[in-house]
Design a protein around this motif. Structure first.
Motif, short mmCIF file in Angstrom:
data_model
loop_
_atom_site.label_atom_id
_atom_site.label_comp_id
_atom_site.label_asym_id
_atom_site.label_seq_id
_atom_site.Cartn_x
_atom_site.Cartn_y
_atom_site.Cartn_z
N GLN A 18 0.82 -1.21 0.00
CA GLN A 18 0.00 0.00 0.00
C GLN A 18 0.86 1.26 0.00
OE1 GLN A 18 -3.38 -0.15 -0.46
NE2 GLN A 18 -2.80 -2.27 -0.76
N THR A 19 1.94 1.25 0.77
CA THR A 19 2.86 2.40 0.82
C THR A 19 3.53 2.61 -0.54
OG1 THR A 19 3.26 2.04 3.18
CG2 THR A 19 4.90 3.34 1.97
N ILE A 20 3.99 1.52 -1.14
CA ILE A 20 4.65 1.62 -2.44
C ILE A 20 3.66 2.12 -3.49
CG2 ILE A 20 5.67 0.24 -4.31
CD1 ILE A 20 6.96 -1.48 -2.09
N GLU A 21 2.45 1.59 -3.47
CA GLU A 21 1.44 2.03 -4.43
C GLU A 21 1.14 3.52 -4.27
OE1 GLU A 21 -2.40 -0.10 -6.16
OE2 GLU A 21 -2.65 0.49 -4.07
N SER A 22 1.06 3.97 -3.04
CA SER A 22 0.82 5.40 -2.77
C SER A 22 1.95 6.26 -3.33
CB SER A 22 0.69 5.62 -1.26
OG SER A 22 0.55 6.98 -0.96
N LEU A 23 3.17 5.79 -3.17
CA LEU A 23 4.31 6.53 -3.74
C LEU A 23 4.21 6.58 -5.27
CD1 LEU A 23 7.22 5.12 -1.54
CD2 LEU A 23 6.22 7.42 -1.45
N TYR A 25 1.50 6.65 -7.02
CA TYR A 25 0.48 7.64 -7.37
C TYR A 25 1.01 9.06 -7.17
CZ TYR A 25 -2.83 3.80 -7.71
OH TYR A 25 -3.47 2.64 -8.07
N LYS A 26 1.83 9.26 -6.15
CA LYS A 26 2.41 10.59 -5.93
C LYS A 26 3.35 10.97 -7.07
CE LYS A 26 1.95 10.49 -0.93
NZ LYS A 26 2.62 10.42 0.36
N VAL A 27 4.15 10.02 -7.53
CA VAL A 27 5.03 10.28 -8.66
C VAL A 27 4.19 10.59 -9.90
CG1 VAL A 27 6.74 9.24 -10.22
CG2 VAL A 27 6.96 8.92 -7.75
N GLY A 28 3.11 9.84 -10.07
CA GLY A 28 2.20 10.10 -11.19
C GLY A 28 1.59 11.49 -11.12
N ALA A 49 11.81 19.45 -22.72
CA ALA A 49 12.42 18.85 -21.53
C ALA A 49 11.36 18.48 -20.50
CB ALA A 49 13.44 19.82 -20.93
N LEU A 50 10.37 19.34 -20.35
CA LEU A 50 9.30 19.06 -19.40
C LEU A 50 8.49 17.83 -19.82
CD1 LEU A 50 8.07 22.69 -18.65
CD2 LEU A 50 9.23 21.14 -17.05
N TRP A 51 8.21 17.72 -21.12
CA TRP A 51 7.48 16.55 -21.61
C TRP A 51 8.31 15.27 -21.40
CZ3 TRP A 51 2.53 16.23 -22.25
CH2 TRP A 51 1.79 17.36 -22.60
N PHE A 52 9.61 15.36 -21.63
CA PHE A 52 10.49 14.22 -21.41
C PHE A 52 10.45 13.79 -19.94
CE2 PHE A 52 14.61 12.46 -20.18
CZ PHE A 52 14.66 11.36 -21.02
N MET A 53 10.57 14.76 -19.03
CA MET A 53 10.53 14.43 -17.60
C MET A 53 9.17 13.84 -17.23
SD MET A 53 12.70 17.42 -15.64
CE MET A 53 11.59 18.73 -16.09
N ARG A 54 8.12 14.40 -17.80
CA ARG A 54 6.77 13.89 -17.53
C ARG A 54 6.66 12.43 -17.94
NH1 ARG A 54 2.79 11.29 -20.48
NH2 ARG A 54 0.76 11.77 -19.70
N ASP A 55 7.13 12.11 -19.15
CA ASP A 55 7.06 10.74 -19.64
C ASP A 55 7.88 9.79 -18.77
OD1 ASP A 55 5.46 11.66 -21.69
OD2 ASP A 55 7.03 11.60 -23.21
N ALA A 56 9.06 10.24 -18.35
CA ALA A 56 9.91 9.41 -17.49
C ALA A 56 9.23 9.16 -16.15
CB ALA A 56 11.27 10.08 -17.29
N LEU A 57 8.62 10.19 -15.58
CA LEU A 57 7.93 10.02 -14.29
C LEU A 57 6.70 9.13 -14.42
CD1 LEU A 57 8.19 13.54 -12.62
CD2 LEU A 57 9.35 11.43 -11.94
N LYS A 58 5.97 9.26 -15.52
CA LYS A 58 4.80 8.40 -15.72
C LYS A 58 5.22 6.93 -15.82
CE LYS A 58 0.95 10.78 -15.94
NZ LYS A 58 -0.15 10.53 -15.03
N LEU A 60 7.94 5.61 -14.53
CA LEU A 60 8.37 5.23 -13.19
C LEU A 60 7.16 4.95 -12.29
CD1 LEU A 60 10.62 4.82 -11.10
CD2 LEU A 60 10.55 7.29 -10.69
N ALA A 61 6.16 5.81 -12.36
CA ALA A 61 4.96 5.62 -11.54
C ALA A 61 4.29 4.30 -11.87
CB ALA A 61 3.99 6.79 -11.75
N ASP A 62 4.18 3.98 -13.16
CA ASP A 62 3.58 2.71 -13.57
C ASP A 62 4.38 1.52 -13.05
OD1 ASP A 62 1.62 4.15 -14.89
OD2 ASP A 62 2.52 3.86 -16.88
N GLU A 63 5.71 1.61 -13.11
CA GLU A 63 6.56 0.53 -12.62
C GLU A 63 6.41 0.36 -11.11
OE1 GLU A 63 10.51 1.44 -13.98
OE2 GLU A 63 9.97 1.09 -16.08
N ILE A 64 6.29 1.46 -10.39
CA ILE A 64 6.13 1.40 -8.93
C ILE A 64 4.82 0.69 -8.59
CG2 ILE A 64 5.70 2.80 -6.88
CD1 ILE A 64 7.72 4.85 -8.06
#
Length: 91
Positions: A18-23, A25-28, A49-58, A60-64
């Motif tokens: 649950q903690t990992i899933e919450s993290l 969603y926060k990254v998302g 650059a912002l779009w690139f960071m957004r894609d990378a974070l999305k 990462l969020a999915d992997e988390i």
């Protein structure tokens, strides 16, 4: 494993998932903020650059969230295994 240890492990897996899933969603959510800023930014290098960071974070969020799901699957497998062992002992 004794019953108390089984419950402890199951509860730990549950709360950790649950903690990992919450993290995740926060990254998302952070990625969503970057998306909003990128959409409003007119400068191509900055916007890109912002779009690139957004894609990378999305990503990462999915992997988390997937890792959290794996923990929940492991918890279910553990519970099923414990139940199987208990059933064999009671026969």
């Amino acid at each position: 494993m004794n019953q108390e240890m089984n419950v402890f492990v199951e509860d730990t897996l549950w709360s950790t998932a649950q903690t990992i899933e919450s993290l995740g969603y926060k990254v998302g959510n952070a990625a969503d903020v970057l998306e909003t800023i990128a959409a409003e930014t007119n400068e191509n290098p900055t916007s890109g650059a912002l779009w690139f960071m957004r894609d990378a974070l999305k990503t990462l969020a999915d992997e988390i969230v997937l890792e959290a799901d794996k923990l929940l699957e492991d918890r279910k497998a553990l519970k099923d295994n414990i139940k199987s062992v208990k059933d064999k002992k009671s026969k």
